[in-house]
Design a protein around this motif. Structure first.
Motif, PDB file in Angstrom:
ATOM      1  N   SER A 246       6.436 -12.006   3.073  1.00 48.16           N
ATOM      2  CA  SER A 246       6.742 -11.879   4.433  1.00 48.16           C
ATOM      3  C   SER A 246       6.508 -10.679   5.333  1.00 48.16           C
ATOM      4  CB  SER A 246       8.268 -11.954   4.553  1.00 48.16           C
ATOM      5  OG  SER A 246       9.045 -11.730   5.796  1.00 48.16           O
ATOM      6  N   ALA A 247       6.529  -9.482   4.806  1.00 46.70           N
ATOM      7  CA  ALA A 247       6.184  -8.311   5.520  1.00 46.70           C
ATOM      8  C   ALA A 247       4.450  -8.327   5.819  1.00 46.70           C
ATOM      9  CB  ALA A 247       6.324  -7.115   4.730  1.00 46.70           C
ATOM     10  N   TYR A 248       3.869  -8.886   4.932  1.00 51.62           N
ATOM     11  CA  TYR A 248       2.216  -9.072   5.159  1.00 51.62           C
ATOM     12  C   TYR A 248       2.258  -9.811   6.243  1.00 51.62           C
ATOM     13  CZ  TYR A 248      -2.338 -10.795   4.820  1.00 51.62           C
ATOM     14  OH  TYR A 248      -3.635 -11.309   4.949  1.00 51.62           O
ATOM     15  N   ASN A 267      11.114  -7.055  11.651  1.00 49.90           N
ATOM     16  CA  ASN A 267      11.105  -7.849  10.477  1.00 49.90           C
ATOM     17  C   ASN A 267      10.673  -7.176   9.310  1.00 49.90           C
ATOM     18  OD1 ASN A 267      12.430 -10.761  10.705  1.00 49.90           O
ATOM     19  ND2 ASN A 267      11.420 -10.319  12.813  1.00 49.90           N
ATOM     20  N   VAL A 268       9.390  -6.357   9.637  1.00 51.70           N
ATOM     21  CA  VAL A 268       8.894  -5.593   8.508  1.00 51.70           C
ATOM     22  C   VAL A 268       9.950  -4.787   7.903  1.00 51.70           C
ATOM     23  CG1 VAL A 268       6.640  -4.030   7.966  1.00 51.70           C
ATOM     24  CG2 VAL A 268       6.470  -6.012   9.266  1.00 51.70           C
ATOM     25  N   ARG A 269      10.578  -4.195   8.802  1.00 50.50           N
ATOM     26  CA  ARG A 269      11.696  -3.070   8.210  1.00 50.50           C
ATOM     27  C   ARG A 269      12.614  -3.945   7.475  1.00 50.50           C
ATOM     28  NH1 ARG A 269      13.708   1.189  12.677  1.00 50.50           N
ATOM     29  NH2 ARG A 269      11.852   2.735  12.566  1.00 50.50           N
ATOM     30  N   TRP A 270      13.074  -4.985   8.055  1.00 49.62           N
ATOM     31  CA  TRP A 270      14.196  -5.861   7.275  1.00 49.62           C
ATOM     32  C   TRP A 270      13.612  -6.411   6.136  1.00 49.62           C
ATOM     33  CZ3 TRP A 270      16.069  -9.193  12.049  1.00 49.62           C
ATOM     34  CH2 TRP A 270      17.079  -8.328  12.848  1.00 49.62           C
ATOM     35  N   THR A 274       8.004  -2.106   0.345  1.00 44.69           N
ATOM     36  CA  THR A 274       7.330  -0.508   0.294  1.00 44.69           C
ATOM     37  C   THR A 274       5.991  -0.847   1.219  1.00 44.69           C
ATOM     38  OG1 THR A 274       5.967  -0.582  -1.680  1.00 44.69           O
ATOM     39  CG2 THR A 274       8.192   0.173  -1.727  1.00 44.69           C
ATOM     40  N   GLU A 275       5.517   0.235   1.638  1.00 46.21           N
ATOM     41  CA  GLU A 275       4.191   0.224   2.471  1.00 46.21           C
ATOM     42  C   GLU A 275       2.861  -0.220   1.137  1.00 46.21           C
ATOM     43  OE1 GLU A 275       1.053   3.014   4.777  1.00 46.21           O
ATOM     44  OE2 GLU A 275       3.047   3.753   4.372  1.00 46.21           O
ATOM     45  N   GLN A 276       3.081   0.126   0.089  1.00 41.80           N
ATOM     46  CA  GLN A 276       2.029  -0.092  -0.721  1.00 41.80           C
ATOM     47  C   GLN A 276       1.992  -1.394  -1.146  1.00 41.80           C
ATOM     48  OE1 GLN A 276      -0.591   2.299  -1.540  1.00 41.80           O
ATOM     49  NE2 GLN A 276      -1.410   0.220  -2.514  1.00 41.80           N
ATOM     50  N   GLN A 277       3.327  -2.186  -1.421  1.00 40.79           N
ATOM     51  CA  GLN A 277       3.448  -3.533  -1.616  1.00 40.79           C
ATOM     52  C   GLN A 277       2.713  -4.310  -0.683  1.00 40.79           C
ATOM     53  OE1 GLN A 277       7.685  -3.401  -2.100  1.00 40.79           O
ATOM     54  NE2 GLN A 277       7.442  -3.854  -4.264  1.00 40.79           N
ATOM     55  N   VAL A 278       2.950  -4.039   0.544  1.00 32.74           N
ATOM     56  CA  VAL A 278       2.222  -4.788   1.566  1.00 32.74           C
ATOM     57  C   VAL A 278       0.756  -4.666   1.670  1.00 32.74           C
ATOM     58  CG1 VAL A 278       2.472  -5.378   4.048  1.00 32.74           C
ATOM     59  CG2 VAL A 278       4.371  -4.591   2.753  1.00 32.74           C
ATOM     60  N   LEU A 279       0.549  -3.354   1.538  1.00 34.84           N
ATOM     61  CA  LEU A 279      -1.026  -3.119   1.410  1.00 34.84           C
ATOM     62  C   LEU A 279      -2.090  -3.793   0.476  1.00 34.84           C
ATOM     63  CD1 LEU A 279      -1.255   0.769   1.738  1.00 34.84           C
ATOM     64  CD2 LEU A 279      -1.905  -0.972   3.659  1.00 34.84           C
ATOM     65  N   ALA A 293      -0.352   1.425  10.169  1.00 37.50           N
ATOM     66  CA  ALA A 293       0.210   1.959  11.680  1.00 37.50           C
ATOM     67  C   ALA A 293       1.613   1.474  11.803  1.00 37.50           C
ATOM     68  CB  ALA A 293      -0.923   1.169  12.766  1.00 37.50           C
ATOM     69  N   MET A 294       1.959   0.342  11.429  1.00 31.82           N
ATOM     70  CA  MET A 294       3.203  -0.054  11.579  1.00 31.82           C
ATOM     71  C   MET A 294       4.411   0.825  10.826  1.00 31.82           C
ATOM     72  SD  MET A 294       3.138  -4.305  11.106  1.00 31.82           S
ATOM     73  CE  MET A 294       4.877  -4.565  11.831  1.00 31.82           C
ATOM     74  N   PHE A 295       3.961   1.138   9.513  1.00 35.67           N
ATOM     75  CA  PHE A 295       4.668   2.041   8.746  1.00 35.67           C
ATOM     76  C   PHE A 295       4.655   3.515   9.515  1.00 35.67           C
ATOM     77  CE2 PHE A 295       4.875  -0.992   5.750  1.00 35.67           C
ATOM     78  CZ  PHE A 295       5.948  -0.849   5.170  1.00 35.67           C
ATOM     79  N   ALA A 296       3.669   3.999  10.261  1.00 31.55           N
ATOM     80  CA  ALA A 296       3.477   5.022  10.826  1.00 31.55           C
ATOM     81  C   ALA A 296       4.254   5.275  12.126  1.00 31.55           C
ATOM     82  CB  ALA A 296       2.123   5.612  11.003  1.00 31.55           C
ATOM     83  N   PHE A 297       4.547   4.143  12.716  1.00 34.60           N
ATOM     84  CA  PHE A 297       5.335   4.114  13.956  1.00 34.60           C
ATOM     85  C   PHE A 297       6.772   4.190  13.743  1.00 34.60           C
ATOM     86  CE2 PHE A 297       2.048   0.981  16.072  1.00 34.60           C
ATOM     87  CZ  PHE A 297       1.376   1.695  16.600  1.00 34.60           C
ATOM     88  N   ARG A 298       7.167   4.390  12.535  1.00 38.29           N
ATOM     89  CA  ARG A 298       8.543   4.472  12.313  1.00 38.29           C
ATOM     90  C   ARG A 298       8.815   5.839  12.264  1.00 38.29           C
ATOM     91  NH1 ARG A 298       9.977   0.931   6.918  1.00 38.29           N
ATOM     92  NH2 ARG A 298       9.167  -0.864   7.365  1.00 38.29           N
ATOM     93  N   TYR A 299       8.141   6.880  12.158  1.00 33.10           N
ATOM     94  CA  TYR A 299       8.135   8.365  12.301  1.00 33.10           C
ATOM     95  C   TYR A 299       8.441   8.919  13.580  1.00 33.10           C
ATOM     96  CZ  TYR A 299       6.581   8.578   7.243  1.00 33.10           C
ATOM     97  OH  TYR A 299       6.499   8.220   5.909  1.00 33.10           O
TER      98      TYR A 299
END
Length: 772
Positions: A246-248, A267-270, A274-279, A293-299
């Motif tokens: 789903s996140a992918y 929705n990627v948050r929901w 993990t980042e690695q699972q999507v990668l 980038a999507m995970f970096a935008f969280r910081y």
């Protein structure tokens, strides 16, 4: 308004008393998410690729707004109808006409029945298109979409909608049948979306996935409908437990559909993968760069690692520049803001973000290394950014070197302007002293910045900057910050307070602060912070006919008249108790300001039991001067000393004419011993001189009642400067007052004493403690 406004009573006090206050309050206005720290970096420097929501602000979920979905949908419809209907009429037809109106039109086309509709519907160019073309297939879809709307939208955003699952299932199956009968692939794509959405909203996620695979997937498309349907598939996968998948898919929607980015990001948050699972599900490095980038935008704290990741995966990614903007503005928020506030006020205070200089250096070195790598999309952007980071670190030589390297490549206007802004910051900061020669150069920079202001159309964009105004509003806020925390600070540091006041007035004309606890308007700065000699110099400059072009510019922008400055000079002399000069300046300025009831005694710290009319400030100063002359000649009576003392007490922090001494009376300040080194604050908070003259009144008083009154007022003044950091103030006021003993011993028989004893708990406690 900052509660510390008054503590900049004169310029020498600035470094001592001004500190920042925390942003978290129990009530009151919230800080502006786009203007709560000092910054000079344009958030719109990244290319306009629809990433405006992900520019940095630490106080809001998103910065700007994403591309409007409705606009994209209408653009698609306009292309579909090949210009045979206006955009305005398409919007009206698609979004405002009800199902019965469309049904009447359909029946008119199919059966020839009369079209019973208002003239506005008949004249609509899309209505006319359907009548002339007899395109029942497209009109039938719009009728079907209207039926679906009742089940896929919530009427009340505060309550979860109640879904009619049976009806939704029937409609979705009907949509599948219409899909099969439809000849136009573009309309079939919309039927696929509606059927999939109905199944999804009806919580039939397996059916939603089946509809996507059988109806939407076979259609090759890059339209809004394609990505909205793909997002429904991603949502169904999340609901059925395939969270990484789903996140992918949401990451693909995020990259390819600008109007769906906030939804996809959330929705990627929901999804919770993990980042690695999507990668691991990504097919190439470009897809991986989007996920990173999507995970970096969280910081919200510094995270240069996000830039490293994306550069390693896809150096040309447009999200790389967005992350650069985010990291730099985080450092403005957490490092530069504190540095400049410290330079201006002597304390960085309690700004919530605090980032060490090592974070700035790390990002600066990273930017340099990526430029050296030769693979970033716009090297000049990174060079200018690195120069700005060098400015933050006060490495002006390095900043200049990087600016020179970037000059040739800074082609687009926004980047050229950022280059010029950094150059200006560096040039001002490295001047040993701002003199007349440099002021000529500074004037040209001010005029250039004036040309960037859109004063005619600028709106208050608090909480809601539209994407077109981000760049325009940046210049206004940046220019104000430059005037305040760079140029005014330099003049303050070199002791040129007149220039500082003029620059602050220009700052206020550009843009006052909406939320800044340190903010003091230029007018209040002149009135409360400048000393009489400085004010007289400012007055002379305003009157001076031969001025430099820079002086002409600032004086023209100055927000006070000569007479208002003259009034400020007179009031400044009142603070110094120099009433002769005060009278002269009140007359010179033609002042008619009120001093209120400055000669009405105050036996208590609250309320006024008097009908005395207020007097002018000139009358007040003249009366005080006359009393001084009588006292100097030895002709003063007890009443004269008392009246003089009352005049002094009334313009103190505690008096009902406090506004005479200060524009702003802070409600949370009290006497501190440190004030004794500053005559103005000593008298304003400590009332020493008022105490002295009340005591003189008591010493010469012949009437016991008047003597009691004078001693009591002297005691009230003494009470104001009692201080012991280890004792409760009430205990000090009750035990240590130097005048209560004489009041009790000499005046205990008077009616005034007896009445005051019943009213004043400090006096009662002093009396009973003396009896123990």
């Amino acid at each position: 308004m900052n509660w510390k406004r008054f503590t900049i009573f004169c310029v020498s006090f600035l470094a001592i008393f001004l500190t920042r206050a925390v942003y978290v309050l129990s009530c009151g206005p919230e800080p502006d998410p786009y203007d709560y720290y000092i910054g000079f970096y344009n958030p719109s420097l990244p290319a306009r690729d629809g990433f405006e929501p992900f520019y940095y602000t630490g106080l809001a979920e998103y910065y700007g707004s994403e591309v409007a979905e409705e606009d994209i949908n209408l653009r698609d419809w306009h292309a579909f109808f090949s210009g045979r209907a206006t955009a305005k009429d398409i919007r009206e037809f698609v979004y405002t006409y009800a199902h019965p109106q469309m049904t009447a039109l359909y029946n008119h086309i199919e059966k020839g029945s009369p079209l019973e509709a208002p003239d506005s519907v008949r004249k609509n160019t899309l209505t006319q298109y359907f009548i002339s073309s007899k395109d029942r297939e497209t009109l039938g879809y719009l009728m079907y979409a209207k039926q679906c709307e009742a089940h896929t939208g919530g009427k009340d955003s505060w309550e979860a909608p109640v879904r009619d699952s049976a009806t939704m299932l029937r409609l979705s199956r009907n949509g599948m049948q219409l899909y099969k009968a439809c000849k136009d692939e573009r309309i079939r794509e919309r039927y696929a979306f509606q059927a999939t959405r109905l199944a999804h909203y009806g919580r039939n996620y397996a059916q939603a996935l089946q509809y996507y695979d059988s109806l939407a997937a076979p259609i090759r498309s890059t339209s809004l409908m394609h990505y909205k349907t793909l997002a429904l598939k991603a949502g169904a996968l999340m609901r059925t437990g395939a969270r990484a998948q789903s996140a992918y898919i949401f990451s693909r929607v995020f990259e390819l559909a600008p109007s769906q980015r906030q939804m996809a990001f959330l929705n990627v948050r929901w999804a919770g993968a993990t980042e690695q699972q999507v990668l691991d599900l990504c097919k190439n490095n470009e897809e991986k760069a989007t996920v990173a980038a999507m995970f970096a935008f969280r910081y919200y704290e510094p995270y240069p690692e996000g830039i490293r990741k994306i550069y390693g995966l896809h150096p040309q990614s447009p999200m790389l520049n967005v992350l650069l903007e985010r990291e730099i503005t985080k450092l403005e928020d957490g490092y530069l803001h504190n540095r400049l506030t410290l330079e201006r006020y002597g304390s960085a205070g309690y700004h919530y973000a605090d980032v060490p200089g090592s974070e700035v250096l790390e990002l600066q070195r990273l930017a340099d290394s990526l430029v050296a790598g030769g693979r970033v999309k716009e090297p000049a952007l990174w060079q200018v950014s690195s120069a700005y980071l060098s400015y933050m670190l006060k490495d002006y030589a390095a900043a200049r070197q990087k600016l020179m390297a970037a000059k040739a490549g800074a082609g687009r206007p926004a980047l050229q302007d950022q280059w010029e802004i950094v150059r200006l910051l560096v040039t001002v900061s490295e001047q040993p002293r701002i003199g007349r020669d440099f002021e000529a150069e500074l004037l040209e920079s001010f005029k250039w910045l004036d040309s960037r202001l859109d004063t005619a159309t600028r709106k208050d964009y608090y909480l809601s900057p539209d994407n077109q105004s981000i760049n325009r509003n940046f210049y206004t806020v940046m220019y104000r910050n430059l005037l305040d925390y760079v140029v005014a600070t330099r003049y303050q540091q070199q002791g040129d307070i007149n220039r500082m006041a003029l620059v602050l007035s220009k700052r206020d004309k550009v843009l006052p602060y909406s939320f800044n606890f340190n903010y003091v308007s230029a007018t209040d700065f002149v009135k409360d912070s400048m000393q009489a000699g400085q004010l007289e110099n400012l007055y002379s400059l305003l009157q001076q006919k031969k001025k430099t072009p820079f002086e002409q510019y600032l004086c023209r922008e100055f927000g006070m008249t000569e007479n208002q400055v003259g009034e400020a000079i007179a009031i400044n002399y009142v603070r110094q108790h120099d009433f002769a000069n005060a009278v002269n300046w009140f007359k010179k300025s033609g002042s008619s300001l009120s001093a209120g009831m400055a000669f009405t005694e105050q036996l208590e710290d609250f309320g006024l039991d008097t009908t005395e009319a207020g007097i002018s400030q000139l009358e007040y100063a003249a009366t005080m001067l006359d009393l001084e002359k009588k006292m100097k000649k030895g002709k003063a009576a007890a009443e004269d000393y008392y009246k003089y003392a009352t005049g002094l007490f009334s313009i103190s922090y505690y008096g009902h004419s406090y506004h005479f001494s200060a524009t702003y009376r802070p409600s949370t300040r009290w006497y501190q011993p440190g004030y004794d080194g500053h005559p103005g604050l000593k008298q304003y908070f400590g009332c020493y001189r008022a105490e002295e003259y009340y005591k003189k009144a008591a010493d010469v008083a012949q009437n016991p009642e008047f003597k009691a009154r004078s001693l009591y007022m002297a005691a009230r003044c003494a009470q104001k400067h009692l201080y012991d950091p280890n004792r409760d103030w009430y205990d000090l006021a009750s035990e240590k007052n130097p005048h209560f003993r004489q009041l009790i011993n000499d005046c205990g028989h008077t009616a005034f004493y007896k009445e005051t004893f019943d009213r004043c708990s400090y006096l009662r406690d002093f009396y009973y403690m003396g009896k123990r």
